[in-house]
Design a protein around this motif. Structure first.
Motif, PDB file in Angstrom:
ATOM      1  N   LYS A   1       0.864  -1.179   0.000  1.00  0.00           N
ATOM      2  CA  LYS A   1       0.000   0.000   0.000  1.00  0.00           C
ATOM      3  C   LYS A   1       0.899   1.227   0.000  1.00  0.00           C
ATOM      4  CE  LYS A   1      -0.610  -0.071   4.996  1.00  0.00           C
ATOM      5  NZ  LYS A   1      -1.571  -0.124   6.075  1.00  0.00           N
ATOM      6  N   ASP A   2       0.293   2.359  -0.342  1.00  0.00           N
ATOM      7  CA  ASP A   2       1.047   3.611  -0.437  1.00  0.00           C
ATOM      8  C   ASP A   2       2.225   3.504  -1.393  1.00  0.00           C
ATOM      9  OD1 ASP A   2      -0.700   4.793   1.384  1.00  0.00           O
ATOM     10  OD2 ASP A   2       0.563   4.295   3.103  1.00  0.00           O
ATOM     11  N   THR A   3       2.011   2.821  -2.511  1.00  0.00           N
ATOM     12  CA  THR A   3       3.056   2.725  -3.521  1.00  0.00           C
ATOM     13  C   THR A   3       3.227   4.082  -4.199  1.00  0.00           C
ATOM     14  OG1 THR A   3       1.518   2.110  -5.285  1.00  0.00           O
ATOM     15  CG2 THR A   3       2.467   0.297  -3.962  1.00  0.00           C
ATOM     16  N   ALA A   4       4.313   4.256  -4.918  1.00  0.00           N
ATOM     17  CA  ALA A   4       4.567   5.524  -5.609  1.00  0.00           C
ATOM     18  C   ALA A   4       3.423   5.861  -6.565  1.00  0.00           C
ATOM     19  CB  ALA A   4       5.900   5.460  -6.359  1.00  0.00           C
ATOM     20  N   ALA A   5       2.921   4.864  -7.277  1.00  0.00           N
ATOM     21  CA  ALA A   5       1.817   5.094  -8.219  1.00  0.00           C
ATOM     22  C   ALA A   5       0.560   5.549  -7.483  1.00  0.00           C
ATOM     23  CB  ALA A   5       1.531   3.830  -9.026  1.00  0.00           C
TER      24      ALA A   5
ATOM     25  N   ARG B   1     -11.493   7.817   0.656  1.00  0.00           N
ATOM     26  CA  ARG B   1     -10.987   6.924   1.697  1.00  0.00           C
ATOM     27  C   ARG B   1      -9.831   6.117   1.101  1.00  0.00           C
ATOM     28  NH1 ARG B   1     -13.819   7.934   6.361  1.00  0.00           N
ATOM     29  NH2 ARG B   1     -16.002   8.312   5.940  1.00  0.00           N
ATOM     30  N   VAL B   2      -8.843   5.844   1.932  1.00  0.00           N
ATOM     31  CA  VAL B   2      -7.667   5.087   1.513  1.00  0.00           C
ATOM     32  C   VAL B   2      -7.699   3.725   2.201  1.00  0.00           C
ATOM     33  CG1 VAL B   2      -5.132   5.033   1.551  1.00  0.00           C
ATOM     34  CG2 VAL B   2      -6.339   7.191   1.182  1.00  0.00           C
ATOM     35  N   GLU B   3      -7.362   2.670   1.439  1.00  0.00           N
ATOM     36  CA  GLU B   3      -7.342   1.315   1.988  1.00  0.00           C
ATOM     37  C   GLU B   3      -8.687   0.967   2.626  1.00  0.00           C
ATOM     38  OE1 GLU B   3      -4.849  -1.214   1.963  1.00  0.00           O
ATOM     39  OE2 GLU B   3      -4.175   0.097   0.349  1.00  0.00           O
ATOM     40  N   TYR B   4      -9.742   1.243   1.902  1.00  0.00           N
ATOM     41  CA  TYR B   4     -11.110   1.014   2.388  1.00  0.00           C
ATOM     42  C   TYR B   4     -11.439  -0.475   2.259  1.00  0.00           C
ATOM     43  CZ  TYR B   4     -16.102   1.844   2.983  1.00  0.00           C
ATOM     44  OH  TYR B   4     -17.396   1.843   3.435  1.00  0.00           O
ATOM     45  N   PRO B   5     -11.978  -1.090   3.303  1.00  0.00           N
ATOM     46  CA  PRO B   5     -12.297  -2.522   3.231  1.00  0.00           C
ATOM     47  C   PRO B   5     -13.355  -2.808   2.166  1.00  0.00           C
ATOM     48  CG  PRO B   5     -12.504  -1.691   5.489  1.00  0.00           C
ATOM     49  CD  PRO B   5     -12.304  -0.507   4.605  1.00  0.00           C
ATOM     50  N   VAL B   6     -13.162  -3.867   1.408  1.00  0.00           N
ATOM     51  CA  VAL B   6     -14.159  -4.287   0.426  1.00  0.00           C
ATOM     52  C   VAL B   6     -15.337  -4.846   1.224  1.00  0.00           C
ATOM     53  CG1 VAL B   6     -14.692  -5.923  -1.424  1.00  0.00           C
ATOM     54  CG2 VAL B   6     -12.459  -4.780  -1.367  1.00  0.00           C
ATOM     55  N   PRO B   7     -16.520  -4.238   1.078  1.00  0.00           N
ATOM     56  CA  PRO B   7     -17.677  -4.703   1.842  1.00  0.00           C
ATOM     57  C   PRO B   7     -17.968  -6.190   1.577  1.00  0.00           C
ATOM     58  CG  PRO B   7     -18.160  -2.623   0.734  1.00  0.00           C
ATOM     59  CD  PRO B   7     -16.845  -3.115   0.204  1.00  0.00           C
TER      60      PRO B   7
END
Length: 156
Positions: free
Chosen positions: A21-25, A41-47
């Motif tokens: 996560k938080d890769t350069a891209a 939202r960042v790294e949001y859980p897939v419901p």
């Protein structure tokens, strides 16, 4: 799946340092989206799916943005195939791609618009596509409105 061992301590150390996560891209795209006034939202859980995340989620309009690494997700242009432990890696990467398809199908069945991009895609093009998609879902066009500004608070 056959048991595999690192081909060398160096390879093992290098692979363990790969960002998930938080890769350069991802950071480049997020900076552009934020600069355009979008909140997400960042790294949001897939419901409904344990241990799966959406890289960038616009929850109020159900837009999921996933930026896939070329090696880990099998990019048709840039994927490589390790020679050491080749069979183990082939199965691992095939499972990753199957999981990507399953996640996309699950999100779409839940009413989400899923946007997938390769890490090598120009961030400006990715951000432009995301902005247009979110604006279209909000019915605001690409410039935005007072209503869009209110909606942004949903995704902060």
């Amino acid at each position: 799946m056959p048991e595999a061992f690192p081909s060398s301590p160096g390879v093992s150390a290098r692979m363990s340092r790969q960002a998930s996560k938080d890769t350069a891209a991802e950071l480049a795209v997020r900076r552009l989206l934020h600069a355009a006034g979008l909140r997400y939202r960042v790294e949001y859980p897939v419901p409904g799916m344990a241990r799966r995340r959406i890289d960038v989620a616009f929850t109020s309009v159900k837009v999921a943005v996933l930026i896939d690494g070329c090696f880990w997700h099998g990019c048709p242009e840039h994927a490589t195939h390790p020679k050491a432990n080749a069979e183990w890696w082939r199965q691992k990467l095939d499972r990753n791609m199957a999981r990507d398809r399953e996640t996309t199908e699950h999100l779409q069945a839940q009413g989400w618009t899923v946007l997938r991009f390769w890490e090598h895609a120009p961030p400006e093009e990715v951000a432009a596509t995301v902005r247009a998609t979110v604006a279209g879902k909000r019915g605001t066009g690409t410039r935005g409105t007072a209503r869009e500004a209110e909606d942004r608070h949903d995704d902060v």
